[in-house]
Scaffold this motif. Sequence first.
Motif, PDB file in Angstrom:
ATOM      1  N   ASP A 143      -6.703  19.298 105.056  1.00 25.87           N
ATOM      2  CA  ASP A 143      -5.979  18.063 105.319  1.00 25.87           C
ATOM      3  C   ASP A 143      -5.455  17.507 103.991  1.00 25.87           C
ATOM      4  OD1 ASP A 143      -4.953  15.879 106.573  1.00 25.87           O
ATOM      5  OD2 ASP A 143      -6.863  14.961 107.107  1.00 25.87           O
ATOM      6  N   PHE A 144      -4.129  17.574 103.787  1.00 26.26           N
ATOM      7  CA  PHE A 144      -3.515  17.139 102.536  1.00 26.26           C
ATOM      8  C   PHE A 144      -3.112  15.667 102.612  1.00 26.26           C
ATOM      9  CE2 PHE A 144      -2.809  21.693 102.481  1.00 26.26           C
ATOM     10  CZ  PHE A 144      -3.005  22.030 101.145  1.00 26.26           C
ATOM     11  N   SER A 145      -3.316  14.969 101.504  1.00 30.10           N
ATOM     12  CA  SER A 145      -2.780  13.618 101.350  1.00 30.10           C
ATOM     13  C   SER A 145      -1.482  13.728 100.550  1.00 30.10           C
ATOM     14  CB  SER A 145      -3.774  12.714 100.615  1.00 30.10           C
ATOM     15  OG  SER A 145      -3.215  11.444 100.359  1.00 30.10           O
ATOM     16  N   LEU A 146      -0.364  13.351 101.181  1.00 27.70           N
ATOM     17  CA  LEU A 146       0.936  13.472 100.543  1.00 27.70           C
ATOM     18  C   LEU A 146       1.265  12.200  99.772  1.00 27.70           C
ATOM     19  CD1 LEU A 146       2.881  15.082 103.533  1.00 27.70           C
ATOM     20  CD2 LEU A 146       1.636  16.233 101.705  1.00 27.70           C
ATOM     21  N   ASP A 147       2.285  12.270  98.926  1.00 35.23           N
ATOM     22  CA  ASP A 147       2.637  11.109  98.113  1.00 35.23           C
ATOM     23  C   ASP A 147       3.497  10.111  98.867  1.00 35.23           C
ATOM     24  OD1 ASP A 147       4.843  12.694  98.279  1.00 35.23           O
ATOM     25  OD2 ASP A 147       5.172  12.896  96.118  1.00 35.23           O
ATOM     26  N   LYS A 148       3.968  10.471 100.076  1.00 31.69           N
ATOM     27  CA  LYS A 148       4.721   9.525 100.896  1.00 31.69           C
ATOM     28  C   LYS A 148       4.667   9.988 102.350  1.00 31.69           C
ATOM     29  CE  LYS A 148       9.142  11.830  99.959  1.00 31.69           C
ATOM     30  NZ  LYS A 148      10.522  11.668  99.451  1.00 31.69           N
ATOM     31  N   ASN A 149       5.020   9.082 103.254  1.00 38.76           N
ATOM     32  CA  ASN A 149       5.010   9.414 104.671  1.00 38.76           C
ATOM     33  C   ASN A 149       6.117  10.401 105.009  1.00 38.76           C
ATOM     34  OD1 ASN A 149       2.906   7.674 105.104  1.00 38.76           O
ATOM     35  ND2 ASN A 149       4.188   5.988 105.815  1.00 38.76           N
ATOM     36  N   LEU A 150       5.837  11.275 105.972  1.00 37.45           N
ATOM     37  CA  LEU A 150       6.861  12.179 106.473  1.00 37.45           C
ATOM     38  C   LEU A 150       7.742  11.434 107.467  1.00 37.45           C
ATOM     39  CD1 LEU A 150       4.751  15.408 107.116  1.00 37.45           C
ATOM     40  CD2 LEU A 150       6.164  14.880 105.135  1.00 37.45           C
ATOM     41  N   GLU A 151       9.033  11.769 107.452  1.00 33.46           N
ATOM     42  CA  GLU A 151       9.941  11.169 108.408  1.00 33.46           C
ATOM     43  C   GLU A 151       9.855  11.921 109.741  1.00 33.46           C
ATOM     44  OE1 GLU A 151      11.409   8.489 107.807  1.00 33.46           O
ATOM     45  OE2 GLU A 151      11.257   8.297 105.641  1.00 33.46           O
ATOM     46  N   GLU A 152      10.526  11.371 110.742  1.00 34.29           N
ATOM     47  CA  GLU A 152      10.390  11.909 112.101  1.00 34.29           C
ATOM     48  C   GLU A 152      10.825  13.367 112.193  1.00 34.29           C
ATOM     49  OE1 GLU A 152      11.796  10.894 116.678  1.00 34.29           O
ATOM     50  OE2 GLU A 152      12.542   9.693 114.989  1.00 34.29           O
ATOM     51  N   ASN A 153      11.906  13.715 111.491  1.00 41.21           N
ATOM     52  CA  ASN A 153      12.454  15.066 111.626  1.00 41.21           C
ATOM     53  C   ASN A 153      11.999  16.016 110.525  1.00 41.21           C
ATOM     54  OD1 ASN A 153      14.112  14.513 113.956  1.00 41.21           O
ATOM     55  ND2 ASN A 153      15.357  13.241 112.590  1.00 41.21           N
ATOM     56  N   GLN A 154      11.100  15.553 109.673  1.00 42.22           N
ATOM     57  CA  GLN A 154      10.628  16.417 108.599  1.00 42.22           C
ATOM     58  C   GLN A 154       9.518  17.342 109.085  1.00 42.22           C
ATOM     59  OE1 GLN A 154       9.963  13.526 105.284  1.00 42.22           O
ATOM     60  NE2 GLN A 154      10.855  15.144 104.044  1.00 42.22           N
ATOM     61  N   LYS A 155       9.575  18.572 108.628  1.00 42.25           N
ATOM     62  CA  LYS A 155       8.533  19.538 108.938  1.00 42.25           C
ATOM     63  C   LYS A 155       7.873  19.989 107.641  1.00 42.25           C
ATOM     64  CE  LYS A 155      10.776  21.334 113.106  1.00 42.25           C
ATOM     65  NZ  LYS A 155      11.257  22.547 113.826  1.00 42.25           N
ATOM     66  N   TYR A 156       6.684  20.517 107.774  1.00 44.34           N
ATOM     67  CA  TYR A 156       5.998  21.055 106.608  1.00 44.34           C
ATOM     68  C   TYR A 156       5.414  22.421 106.952  1.00 44.34           C
ATOM     69  CZ  TYR A 156       1.686  19.395 108.879  1.00 44.34           C
ATOM     70  OH  TYR A 156       0.658  19.173 109.757  1.00 44.34           O
TER      71      TYR A 156
END
Length: 514
Positions: A143-156
Amino acid sequence: MNKTILEEIVINTIMELQRDTSQVYTFLSAVERVVLSEGLENKSYNLGLVEFNASSVTHPPQNNTELFLGGHRIQLPQELFQACGNATPNVAIISYKNITGLVPIGTDISKDLNDYEVISAVLGSSENVCPVYSQNNYTIVVDFSLDKNLEENQKYTCLAWETTRSENSNSITNGSWSNETCSPVTKGNNHSGRARCNCNRLAYYTVQVAPLSKPTGSPHTDDTATEDNSPGGSVSEFSKLLDSNTTIPLANLSNVVDDILKDLSMEDAEPLDSSFAALFLSTVDQLGLRIATTLKGNTSITISSEFTVMSVANVQDTSSQQTELIDVDMNAIQLPVSELLTLYNLTSMSAVTIFYQNLSNVIPKDRDFELISPVVSSAIGNKDTLLDTQSINLRNPVKISFAISNRIQKKDDDIVCGFLKISKENGTYNSSWSTTGCRRYQQVHYETTSTYLCECDHLTHFAILLSPNSGFLSEEDAVRLQIIGALGTAISALAMVVTLIVFCCIKKLWSTRT
């Protein structure tokens, strides 16, 4: 080795690796052996470009093991530890910065790789890293903590560094980034600052966040993240650890609690309400108890951090009337262990004792009491069941001492010994300060600090409270005074009514001559 020297070695080594990637495998193998060395367990280290939490574990652990570091989390299944054979390993979570580009990229991976941290978990000892890297029949949650929130259409994309190790598993010989080992738990539509992956083997992990894709024919608009980033939301997520069948190493529990307390200590942080405060403290006690149940004999583990000192222990009967479980800068607590064991008909018990440096933003303000000291708590359990010790009445009281700076403006008569009364009704926690069952029996003044000694007939979260209107009254005395005041008011009103009736009935009293 001196920490500063070790930091310089790490920084210089990574800078050298950026010029020559052929040595990256040797460097990471060496880091793993250092991290698993004896004496580093149950501690957290930050060396700038490399950060790690190392813990000793009972082998094999009874539950899944959760590791935390800087907001990241790795959950290891207990089956993974069984592959280590009969050894009793240490376990660590490691975070590497600025090394993503040092690892070759597989043909199926975009060349535009984000420079997120690389995190990994490692088991074993400095002599022998457990040979579990080539096995792929586990479910490891990363479980990664990212530096900002992902947007609705963003994938990882979840990436694992597929490494090849030498026969003794102590050296990494080859590897490249691949997306075959790990898969996202949710793809896109994530709305949060976290990226969760399920992986089937132990490896080095990172994430690749795709650029934001804009819907065709419509301008891009920022969506509001739905993740609850409020302090209460963090506590709610933290409490979910109780629902999983996991035991968190003490170093990792301390790290998670510190992260929450650090957020709450910010100047613009919203304080918790009474329900979230009670939920947070109860969760810490219960997770600490899970750790204490893994200890054998009359043993204990203590770990210090910026905001807390945590001690978990397996306590057996003792001839001493009082047993001291924690002592931090003249803040200490002693329990009547023999009486507690007899009261609950136990031969041994698990104990969790915690020193909280500052909970002023965790526990809501009270109109009658002001928190002016650290909070010292103690909870006990039978196996993994937390015992209700808030309503007991001990013959030999719990003894607590508090050291308070003389810079705090206070009068001895306004100082009271209190505790946080935690209740739970219909699944909802609540908390409030109380003084019932506690008394201050001594104070000692020094040049810079004053020590106040308290006795309480139960176990919970204790503190020194400032109550300017108390006149050093206990709650029982305050209730008695309220009753006396109410009776006095009622008698006065009754006397006035009788006077009016007599005056109205006897006309002679109306004469001005009388």
